[in-house]
Write an enzyme that holds these catalytic residues in place. Structure first.
Site, PDB file in Angstrom:
ATOM      1  N   HIS A  52       0.831  -1.206   0.000  1.00 12.92           N
ATOM      2  CA  HIS A  52       0.000   0.000   0.000  1.00 12.92           C
ATOM      3  C   HIS A  52       0.867   1.258   0.000  1.00 12.92           C
ATOM      4  O   HIS A  52       2.089   1.211   0.121  1.00 12.92           O
ATOM      5  CB  HIS A  52      -0.926  -0.014   1.207  1.00 12.92           C
ATOM      6  CG  HIS A  52      -2.041  -1.011   1.075  1.00 12.92           C
ATOM      7  ND1 HIS A  52      -3.074  -1.099   1.989  1.00 12.92           N
ATOM      8  CD2 HIS A  52      -2.299  -1.954   0.133  1.00 12.92           C
ATOM      9  CE1 HIS A  52      -3.914  -2.057   1.620  1.00 12.92           C
ATOM     10  NE2 HIS A  52      -3.454  -2.588   0.496  1.00 12.92           N
ATOM     11  N   GLU A  54       1.304   3.708   2.144  1.00 13.86           N
ATOM     12  CA  GLU A  54       2.082   4.011   3.339  1.00 13.86           C
ATOM     13  C   GLU A  54       3.378   3.192   3.383  1.00 13.86           C
ATOM     14  O   GLU A  54       4.435   3.695   3.779  1.00 13.86           O
ATOM     15  CB  GLU A  54       1.250   3.729   4.596  1.00 13.86           C
ATOM     16  CG  GLU A  54       0.002   4.602   4.713  1.00 13.86           C
ATOM     17  CD  GLU A  54      -1.239   3.974   4.077  1.00 13.86           C
ATOM     18  OE1 GLU A  54      -2.352   4.260   4.553  1.00 13.86           O
ATOM     19  OE2 GLU A  54      -1.091   3.195   3.104  1.00 13.86           O
ATOM     20  N   CYS A  81      -5.550   1.493   6.332  1.00 12.62           N
ATOM     21  CA  CYS A  81      -6.337   0.290   6.580  1.00 12.62           C
ATOM     22  C   CYS A  81      -6.021  -0.281   7.960  1.00 12.62           C
ATOM     23  O   CYS A  81      -4.930  -0.096   8.508  1.00 12.62           O
ATOM     24  CB  CYS A  81      -6.097  -0.753   5.493  1.00 12.62           C
ATOM     25  SG  CYS A  81      -4.393  -1.318   5.365  1.00 12.62           S
ATOM     26  N   ALA A 160     -21.038   8.753 -28.960  1.00 13.56           N
ATOM     27  CA  ALA A 160     -20.610   9.751 -29.941  1.00 13.56           C
ATOM     28  C   ALA A 160     -21.795  10.083 -30.832  1.00 13.56           C
ATOM     29  O   ALA A 160     -22.612   9.204 -31.159  1.00 13.56           O
ATOM     30  CB  ALA A 160     -19.448   9.214 -30.774  1.00 13.56           C
ATOM     31  N   THR A 202     -25.359  -3.325 -30.909  1.00 15.04           N
ATOM     32  CA  THR A 202     -24.010  -2.798 -31.124  1.00 15.04           C
ATOM     33  C   THR A 202     -23.025  -3.921 -31.399  1.00 15.04           C
ATOM     34  O   THR A 202     -22.167  -3.818 -32.291  1.00 15.04           O
ATOM     35  CB  THR A 202     -23.550  -1.992 -29.895  1.00 15.04           C
ATOM     36  OG1 THR A 202     -24.438  -0.884 -29.705  1.00 15.04           O
ATOM     37  CG2 THR A 202     -22.128  -1.474 -30.063  1.00 15.04           C
ATOM     38  N   LEU A 210     -14.028  -4.338 -27.963  1.00 19.68           N
ATOM     39  CA  LEU A 210     -14.244  -3.707 -26.658  1.00 19.68           C
ATOM     40  C   LEU A 210     -13.013  -3.780 -25.764  1.00 19.68           C
ATOM     41  O   LEU A 210     -13.123  -3.922 -24.543  1.00 19.68           O
ATOM     42  CB  LEU A 210     -15.461  -4.320 -25.942  1.00 19.68           C
ATOM     43  CG  LEU A 210     -16.807  -4.172 -26.656  1.00 19.68           C
ATOM     44  CD1 LEU A 210     -17.923  -4.789 -25.832  1.00 19.68           C
ATOM     45  CD2 LEU A 210     -17.108  -2.713 -26.956  1.00 19.68           C
ATOM     46  N   GLU A 288     -21.146   1.746 -23.296  1.00 12.49           N
ATOM     47  CA  GLU A 288     -20.887   2.245 -24.645  1.00 12.49           C
ATOM     48  C   GLU A 288     -21.906   1.710 -25.643  1.00 12.49           C
ATOM     49  O   GLU A 288     -21.639   1.658 -26.833  1.00 12.49           O
ATOM     50  CB  GLU A 288     -19.473   1.832 -25.097  1.00 12.49           C
ATOM     51  CG  GLU A 288     -18.362   2.661 -24.518  1.00 12.49           C
ATOM     52  CD  GLU A 288     -17.081   2.556 -25.333  1.00 12.49           C
ATOM     53  OE1 GLU A 288     -17.150   2.497 -26.569  1.00 12.49           O
ATOM     54  OE2 GLU A 288     -16.007   2.530 -24.717  1.00 12.49           O
ATOM     55  N   GLY A 290     -25.736   1.147 -27.636  1.00  8.30           N
ATOM     56  CA  GLY A 290     -26.557   1.992 -28.486  1.00  8.30           C
ATOM     57  C   GLY A 290     -27.561   2.777 -27.676  1.00  8.30           C
ATOM     58  O   GLY A 290     -27.595   2.732 -26.438  1.00  8.30           O
ATOM     59  N   LEU A 294     -28.433   2.658 -23.472  1.00  5.78           N
ATOM     60  CA  LEU A 294     -28.127   3.878 -22.731  1.00  5.78           C
ATOM     61  C   LEU A 294     -29.374   4.486 -22.105  1.00  5.78           C
ATOM     62  O   LEU A 294     -29.361   4.940 -20.957  1.00  5.78           O
ATOM     63  CB  LEU A 294     -27.461   4.892 -23.662  1.00  5.78           C
ATOM     64  CG  LEU A 294     -26.021   4.567 -24.082  1.00  5.78           C
ATOM     65  CD1 LEU A 294     -25.645   5.341 -25.343  1.00  5.78           C
ATOM     66  CD2 LEU A 294     -25.050   4.886 -22.951  1.00  5.78           C
TER      67      LEU A 294
END
Length: 347
Positions: A52, A54, A81, A160, A202, A210, A288, A290, A294
């Site tokens: 981590h 720290e 933590c 887009a 899509t 992807l 992402e 269509g 969305l």
């Protein structure tokens, strides 16, 4: 006037951000150790399962300055933590090194920590200062905070569109909207999220892989909503290169790196997707798909950001309209040649 503590905490955030996409499901954390207004050590959580912030910060202190650790102030962007996970508790490390002062950006909402790290330090006599530029520290880990506070992934909608708000043609011909510069940025976005999601239309029409081939880093889990299993088995999203989950109404089975996840007919689809993500530790989704997919997220108020790319130089007379994003606030815009990216959050 900028406070000294703010300067050091901003450095913590800067360090932590370098691990974006590499530490999930852990949060991004940065730490700096300061003696007499001089940074003598700094570090960040670089990769999931690795030390981590720290630990890296204390280990970075040069040998000639080791004796200063016990009279220095540690700045850390998130509460240390207090539990054993992949690594020992950082609160113990701070106590063992006799660091007298710790300045913390924000509290950790994770149930195994959530105030326990602070309590451990205070019980050991460490002076703890809380909530330094807290909003910025919280925003840094917006995915982590959303997941643990609201029990769902952080959701980013992306699409887009043309200058007149079309995101596709009415035919099966693929419409390339965003330019090469913006495409690289989109691949960077993909590398920063746990998962990327599209619908069957899509996946069939564009046959996307992807991935983030244009940008190095983490490859997201692919989520596909294909209720009728219309996607051909030789589609790129089923190539096995990246793990894929296909949400459908027909079968439940695992096939190589692809999980066919059966949906219930009695519960909203998006709720089931989010429950699956929560159960499997998936803290963020870049949607992402269509317009239909969305709009499902928008109508259910399941979104935290929207990133809309508009090509100001592209106009088509007929096409498929972009989603309707209601109750939104425009945060800022960026310009990349012909493209303008608008960043929205819910009201």
């Amino acid at each position: 006037m900028i406070q000294t503590a703010d300067i050091y905490m901003n450095r913590c955030i800067e360090l932590a951000s370098m691990a974006n996409g590499y530490v999930a499901p852990n949060p991004m954390v940065g730490a700096v150790l300061v003696y007499n207004d001089t940074i003598i050590g700094e570090g960040y959580h670089e990769k999931y399962g690795k030390p981590h912030a720290e630990v890296n910060c204390i280990n970075s202190v040069p040998a000639e300055n080791k004796h200063l650790i016990s009279v220095s102030t540690l700045y850390v962007s998130l509460e240390p933590c207090a539990h054993y996970g992949k690594t020992p508790p950082c609160a113990n490390l701070i106590i063992e090194n006799k660091i007298p002062n710790v300045v913390i950006g924000c509290r950790d909402p994770f149930a195994a920590v959530n105030g326990r790290g602070i309590a451990m330090l205070q019980d050991a006599g460490v002076k703890v200062t809380m909530s330094v530029i807290e909003n910025k520290c919280t925003l840094l880990n917006k995915r982590f905070f959303t997941f643990h506070k609201y029990k769902r992934p952080y959701i980013i909608l992306k699409w887009a569109q043309t200058s007149n708000g079309m995101m596709a043609t009415k035919s099966n011909q693929r419409l390339l909207i965003s330019n090469d510069t913006t495409n690289v940025l989109v691949h960077k976005w993909r590398s920063e999220e746990a998962a990327i999601m599209v619908g069957s239309s899509t996946a069939i029409k564009d046959n996307p892989q992807l991935g983030n081939r244009l940008y190095s880093g983490h490859q997201p889990l692919r989520l596909v909503l294909d209720r009728g299993l219309k996607i051909e088995m030789n589609s790129k999203v089923l190539d096995g290169i990246q793990s894929t989950v296909v949400f459908n109404n027909i079968i439940q089975k695992k096939q190589g790196n692809t999980l066919f996840q059966l949906l219930s007919e009695h519960k909203p689809v998006i709720e089931q997707v989010l429950e699956f993500c929560c159960k499997n530790g998936i803290q963020s989704i870049l949607v992402e798909g269509g317009s239909t997919l969305l709009q499902l997220f928008i109508n259910g108020n399941y979104w935290d950001e929207a990133r809309v790319i508009t090509n100001k130089e592209l106009f088509i007379s007929e096409g498929l309209q972009s989603p309707v994003l209601n109750k939104k606030l425009l945060n800022h815009e960026e310009h990349y040649l012909s493209d303008v990216i608008s960043y929205y959050t819910p009201e």
